[in-house]
Design an enzyme around this catalytic site. Structure first.
Site, PDB file in Angstrom:
ATOM      1  CB  THR A 140      -0.925  -0.026   1.239  1.00  0.00           C
ATOM      2  OG1 THR A 140      -1.765  -1.172   1.129  1.00  0.00           O
ATOM      3  CG2 THR A 140      -1.798   1.195   1.333  1.00  0.00           C
ATOM      4  CB  SER A 158       2.958  -8.060   1.426  1.00  0.00           C
ATOM      5  OG  SER A 158       1.827  -8.003   2.248  1.00  0.00           O
ATOM      6  CB  THR A 185       0.803  -3.717   6.382  1.00  0.00           C
ATOM      7  OG1 THR A 185      -0.500  -3.684   5.799  1.00  0.00           O
ATOM      8  CG2 THR A 185       1.449  -2.352   6.306  1.00  0.00           C
ATOM      9  CG  ASP A 186      -2.323  -7.617   3.582  1.00  0.00           C
ATOM     10  OD1 ASP A 186      -2.645  -6.712   4.369  1.00  0.00           O
ATOM     11  OD2 ASP A 186      -2.961  -7.894   2.548  1.00  0.00           O
TER      12      ASP A 186
HETATM   13  N1  ASP Z   1      -2.471  -4.963   0.429  1.00  0.00           N
HETATM   14  C1  ASP Z   1      -1.399  -4.490   1.128  1.00  0.00           C
HETATM   15  C2  ASP Z   1      -0.212  -5.438   1.101  1.00  0.00           C
HETATM   16  O1  ASP Z   1       0.480  -5.449   0.139  1.00  0.00           O
HETATM   17  C3  ASP Z   1      -1.731  -4.058   2.479  1.00  0.00           C
HETATM   18  C4  ASP Z   1      -0.775  -3.021   2.903  1.00  0.00           C
HETATM   19  O2  ASP Z   1       0.298  -2.856   2.388  1.00  0.00           O
HETATM   20  O3  ASP Z   1      -1.133  -2.320   3.884  1.00  0.00           O
HETATM   21  O4  ASP Z   1       0.031  -6.165   2.027  1.00  0.00           O
END
Ligand code: ASP
Length: 335
Positions: free
Chosen positions: A20, A66, A99-100
């Site tokens: 993100t 991720s 973050t995932d």
């Molecule tokens: N969808 C995102 C990821 O790549 C979520 C994030 O980065 O907050 O994990």
């Protein structure tokens, strides 16, 4: 003359992987359904103040969400981080990441990076196009932490929402809030505000140069380990399917204190009988699953304070070498 300000700045290797933090949506009020689109260089350009605290070299290892990171990419990230850290002129590495699954990459790196130099993993909960996007400040804070001399030797660090968290303990605990990374029980290592980094704690678990795990330069695969979630009325079919697929280990996201349903108990017996490691963790999210008197006779390992996804990271590295149940339990006790 090699005296210019630019030459005195520490060099930070910035590795982009996506997430993100590198995403753009169609409107500033759109907080989901965004697309990973920004190259890692542009994340720095968007925060001109970063130029006053570090000089940057860049590498875009991938640019994806991720939850799409697979073993090949995880290993590539680790190999590249080790390669950057081995360069004398590089003071630290910062990795931008979704973050995932950030906690999985961060903990993996924490176990296989062979350097005391700071390594910081950072992400964002809101896309760069959003009102009050958190990425720019998180990135500024990540670099502030990376160039802080006190960050050396603390293992891989996660910087999110003004906190510095040990990779061993950081876990995503909210689906959307900018304060998404919770640190149950152990607390954060420190806080960061602008350029000011304050540490209160240091991690005690083995990491980086004190970790025995080491990737061969040509390491291209990791032992397959599945996580299975336990619940009322579970069946044994998922355990059978995992074993048929050839897993080397199973981590149970067990109920409560790592309890095993009748199906999970049958699954554990099946797995251990076939020489497949079985680790019981908890789906609860807080607290430790400590070894019980029933574990050793059953051949099962207790995950201690590792959540299921981190227990899987440790188990996969552990299975790179033959280890019996007691040797595996010792690793979960120490790491
Ligand atoms: N969808 C995102 C990821 O790549 C979520 C994030 O980065 O907050 O994990």
């Amino acid at each position: 003359m090699r005296n210019s300000l630019a030459e005195q700045r520490p060099v930070v290797a910035l590795i982009g992987t996506g997430g993100t933090i590198a995403s753009i949506a169609e409107a500033e009020t759109q907080l989901s359904d965004y697309t990973v689109s920004s190259a890692v260089e542009s994340l720095i350009t968007a925060v001109p103040a970063l130029g006053s605290i570090a000089a940057f070299e860049f590498e875009q290892v991938c640019n994806i969400e991720s939850h799409s990171i697979d073993d090949a990419l995880l290993l590539r990230i680790a190999h590249r981080v080790n390669a950057w850290l081995a360069m004398d002129h590089v003071a630290a590495v910062v990795i931008t990441h979704g973050t995932d699954t950030l906690e999985e990459t961060a903990y993996f790196l924490n176990l296989v990076i062979k350097s005391d130099k700071p390594v910081v993993v950072v992400g964002a909960m809101r896309p760069a196009s959003a009102l009050s996007a958190d990425g720019p400040l998180n990135l500024f804070h990540a670099v502030s932490v990376a160039v802080c001399p006190e960050s050396a030797g603390k293992g891989v660090l996660v910087v999110m929402n003004d906190r510095v968290i040990a990779a061993r303990y950081a876990t995503k605990g909210h689906t959307t809030n900018v304060d998404a990374f919770v640190i149950p029980e152990q607390g954060c290592l420190g806080v960061v505000s602008g350029r000011d980094v304050q540490y209160f704690n240091a991690p005690l678990r083995r990491h980086t140069i004190r970790s025995e795990f080491r990737l061969d330069p040509g390491q291209a695969a990791l032992p397959p380990v599945d996580i299975l979630h336990d619940y009322q009325g579970a069946g044994t079919h998922l355990f059978q399917a995992a074993l048929q697929a050839g897993v080397r280990g199973i981590v149970l996201a067990g109920t409560g204190n790592g309890s095993l349903s009748p199906a999970a108990l049958a699954g554990a017996r099946l797995a251990v009988g076939q020489g497949v490691a079985f680790v019981r963790a908890s789906r609860v999210g807080q607290g430790s699953v400590r070894p019980s008197q029933r574990d050793a006779p059953l051949g099962v390992v207790a995950a201690q304070s590792l959540n299921p996804q981190k227990a899987r990271v440790l188990l996969r590295l552990a299975l790179l070498q033959p280890r019996d149940r007691d040797a595996l339990q010792l690793l979960f006790d120490e790491y």
